[in-house]
Design an enzyme around this catalytic site. Structure first.
Site, PDB file in Angstrom:
ATOM      1  N   GLN A 215      36.563  50.047  48.296  1.00 50.30           N
ATOM      2  CA  GLN A 215      38.592  49.605  47.940  1.00 50.30           C
ATOM      3  C   GLN A 215      39.366  51.477  48.884  1.00 50.30           C
ATOM      4  OE1 GLN A 215      38.850  45.851  45.394  1.00 50.30           O
ATOM      5  NE2 GLN A 215      40.004  45.906  47.030  1.00 50.30           N
TER       6      GLN A 215
ATOM      7  N   HIS B 235      30.727  45.379  42.425  1.00 51.15           N
ATOM      8  CA  HIS B 235      32.233  45.043  43.170  1.00 51.15           C
ATOM      9  C   HIS B 235      31.986  44.593  44.476  1.00 51.15           C
ATOM     10  CE1 HIS B 235      36.682  45.364  42.060  1.00 51.15           C
ATOM     11  NE2 HIS B 235      37.006  44.591  43.020  1.00 51.15           N
TER      12      HIS B 235
ATOM     13  N   ASN C  92      31.169  42.920  39.155  1.00 50.66           N
ATOM     14  CA  ASN C  92      32.816  41.678  39.397  1.00 50.66           C
ATOM     15  C   ASN C  92      33.696  40.391  40.091  1.00 50.66           C
ATOM     16  OD1 ASN C  92      35.595  42.526  39.441  1.00 50.66           O
ATOM     17  ND2 ASN C  92      35.475  42.232  41.935  1.00 50.66           N
ATOM     18  N   GLU C  93      34.169  39.345  39.554  1.00 55.48           N
ATOM     19  CA  GLU C  93      34.251  37.570  39.775  1.00 55.48           C
ATOM     20  C   GLU C  93      33.114  38.002  40.368  1.00 55.48           C
ATOM     21  OE1 GLU C  93      37.567  39.210  42.117  1.00 55.48           O
ATOM     22  OE2 GLU C  93      38.642  38.923  40.598  1.00 55.48           O
TER      23      GLU C  93
HETATM   24  C1  BGC Z   1      39.619  42.141  43.289  1.00 57.17           C
HETATM   25  C2  BGC Z   1      40.066  43.113  44.562  1.00 57.17           C
HETATM   26  C3  BGC Z   1      40.635  42.424  45.875  1.00 57.17           C
HETATM   27  C4  BGC Z   1      41.659  41.737  44.131  1.00 57.17           C
HETATM   28  C5  BGC Z   1      43.170  41.541  45.441  1.00 57.17           C
HETATM   29  C6  BGC Z   1      40.542  40.556  42.997  1.00 57.17           C
HETATM   30  O1  BGC Z   1      39.759  39.939  43.305  1.00 57.17           O
HETATM   31  O2  BGC Z   1      39.079  42.324  42.625  1.00 57.17           O
HETATM   32  O3  BGC Z   1      38.571  43.783  45.112  1.00 57.17           O
HETATM   33  O4  BGC Z   1      41.508  44.085  46.069  1.00 57.17           O
HETATM   34  O5  BGC Z   1      41.542  40.637  43.833  1.00 57.17           O
HETATM   35  O6  BGC Z   1      43.107  40.816  46.384  1.00 57.17           O
END
Ligand code: BGC
Length: 448
Positions: free
Chosen positions: A42, A134, A178-179
């Site tokens: 990003q 990520h 991540n998530e």
């Molecule tokens: C993610 C980011 C994303 C942010 C806003 C999160 O779920 O980890 O990569 O930019 O949300 O959408």
């Protein structure tokens, strides 16, 4: 009763307009890790070896990340900005595809780059919080079937060992994946990111492999980083609140419970108890994943109202339209997401049952009007403070994001940053919300 209440939209608008308040002083624990977060794809720019880049080039999304914020070259300048805002910590991610652009081929320059990044943070007294994954993968990995294949776990572990050995004891806080559930949903259920699958059987395989990969990374960090450093490992888990849209409806209640089970509790159970389970499917035992969480990296954005309606969705029930169900109308962000500090408070209290320290690794918003961003931040910090008062072991907060950046399928339009980026000149400007957040970081207290 919690004191954190969401307020009616009209009140929020007038509050945002006067950008407000000023009566209560909320103190945070000594040594609290104030900071902001980013992720490689990003912000870095030119991530030409990863699957998201290939996805963009193939025209699946309208916007290409291109140079993004050119942070690969400008990280020192950005860390100086973070320091000027009183930050004490910084979360960023390592780009696997730079480390291993072709299978088994290690790019020593890229490895050194991330060592330098960590050194640059340490030199500025910013605690590094490092994410190992990520949302992006090397193209060769995805071409082989990526996370759908069981071989993904070992391939990921090889990369993790390489980078953890290089960075070593310089880093204490690690985030494995991540998530994971957002990743699975976006890339394997909705098909909105590479490899663009819409397949429940694939999604289930990916969940299992991500959990096993998390466990492998956990073990590697603890094996490589000396115990004196007290390494802390977690996944970054987004824990939204899922509420029944029509509270009187047993169907809505059932589906929101199931959604929570799939999205939240099954993953948390897997990394605490080593068993993954959702109703109707056999239990998957992964003993290597039990107790693989030293702290919780908590991401929080929103609350979802879940409605059970035809066509029935097995994965995540329909998000109801907040406006058509007038009884739920609350404040929305520029993304159209429900804004609910109360839900954040509820999530933290729920997470505190895991009995590990909690570090908020992402919380933030895109609002057209920056004064509304500060209103969002201050109310979410109030929720953190309230939960901490009630016993949650809060150790830090990273705002998402330090910089305006590439917001995946939405391109560069949504601006989550507390620092504005002019994408033409790459100039940075701290927003008013960034200055207000800086006051909190510098004084360790929030005045509202
Ligand atoms: C993610 C980011 C994303 C942010 C806003 C999160 O779920 O980890 O990569 O930019 O949300 O959408």
């Amino acid at each position: 009763m919690p004191q954190i209440e969401d307020r009616p939209v009209t009140q929020m608008k007038s509050q945002a307009a006067s950008a407000v308040q000023g009566t209560r002083q909320l103190d945070f624990p000594k040594g609290f890790l104030w900071g902001a977060a980013t992720s490689s794809h990003q912000v870095e720019g030119d991530n030409i070896y990863n699957d998201w880049w290939a996805w963009e080039q193939a025209g699946h999304v309208n916007f290409s990340s291109g140079k993004a914020c050119d942070q690969y070259n400008r990280y020192e300048q950005d860390f100086d900005l973070a320091v000027s805002m009183g930050h004490k910590a910084h979360r960023f991610s390592i780009e696997w595809s730079r480390i291993e652009p072709r299978q088994g081929e290690w790019n020593e320059e890229a490895i050194q780059h991330y060592v330098d990044v960590v050194e640059a943070l340490r030199a500025r007294n910013l605690e590094p919080i490092v994410s190992l994954h990520h949302f992006t993968n090397p193209q060769w990995f995805t071409a082989q079937g990526g996370w759908i294949k069981s071989s993904s776990v070992d391939l990921f572990a090889k990369y993790v060992r390489k980078i953890v050995e290089a960075i070593g004891p310089r880093v204490r806080f690690w985030l494995t994946i991540n998530e994971p559930m957002v990743y699975v949903q976006t890339h394997f259920v909705d098909g909105g990111g590479p490899p663009g699958k819409q397949s429940l059987p694939d999604a289930l395989k990916v969940i299992e492999h991500l959990i096993r990969a998390h466990a492998a990374a956990y073990a590697i960090v603890h094996e490589v980083i000396p115990a004196e450093v007290k390494p802390m490992v977690s996944a970054a888990k987004n824990i939204p609140v899922f509420e029944a849209c029509r509270k009187w409806s047993p169907l809505d209640r059932g589906v929101s419970w199931l959604t929570d089970r799939i999205f939240n509790s099954s993953f948390l159970e897997a990394i605490t108890e080593g068993v993954w389970w959702v109703p109707g499917l056999p239990k998957v035992r992964m003993p290597e994943a039990s107790n693989t969480i030293d702290y919780l990296g908590l991401n929080f954005y929103s609350r979802h109202f879940i409605e059970c309606r035809w066509p029935f969705k097995v994965w995540i029930g329909h998000n109801c339209d907040l406006v058509s169900h007038g009884h739920h109308v609350t404040e929305k962000s520029g993304m159209g997401w429900d804004v609910s500090p109360k839900a954040f408070y509820q999530t933290i209290m729920r997470a505190s049952k895991l009995k590990v320290p909690i570090l908020v690794t992402e919380n933030g918003t895109y609002m057209e009007d920056d004064s509304r961003r500060w209103s969002f931040i201050s109310r979410h910090l109030e929720a953190v403070w309230q939960a901490q008062q009630e016993g949650a072991d809060m150790i830090g907060f990273c705002y998402w994001s330090l910089l305006d950046n590439y917001e995946w399928i939405h391109g560069f339009k949504p601006r989550f940053g507390i620092v504005e980026v002019d994408y033409k000149t790459q100039e940075r400007r701290i927003k008013d919300s960034g200055h207000r957040y800086a006051q909190v970081c510098k004084t360790n207290q929030l005045i509202i």
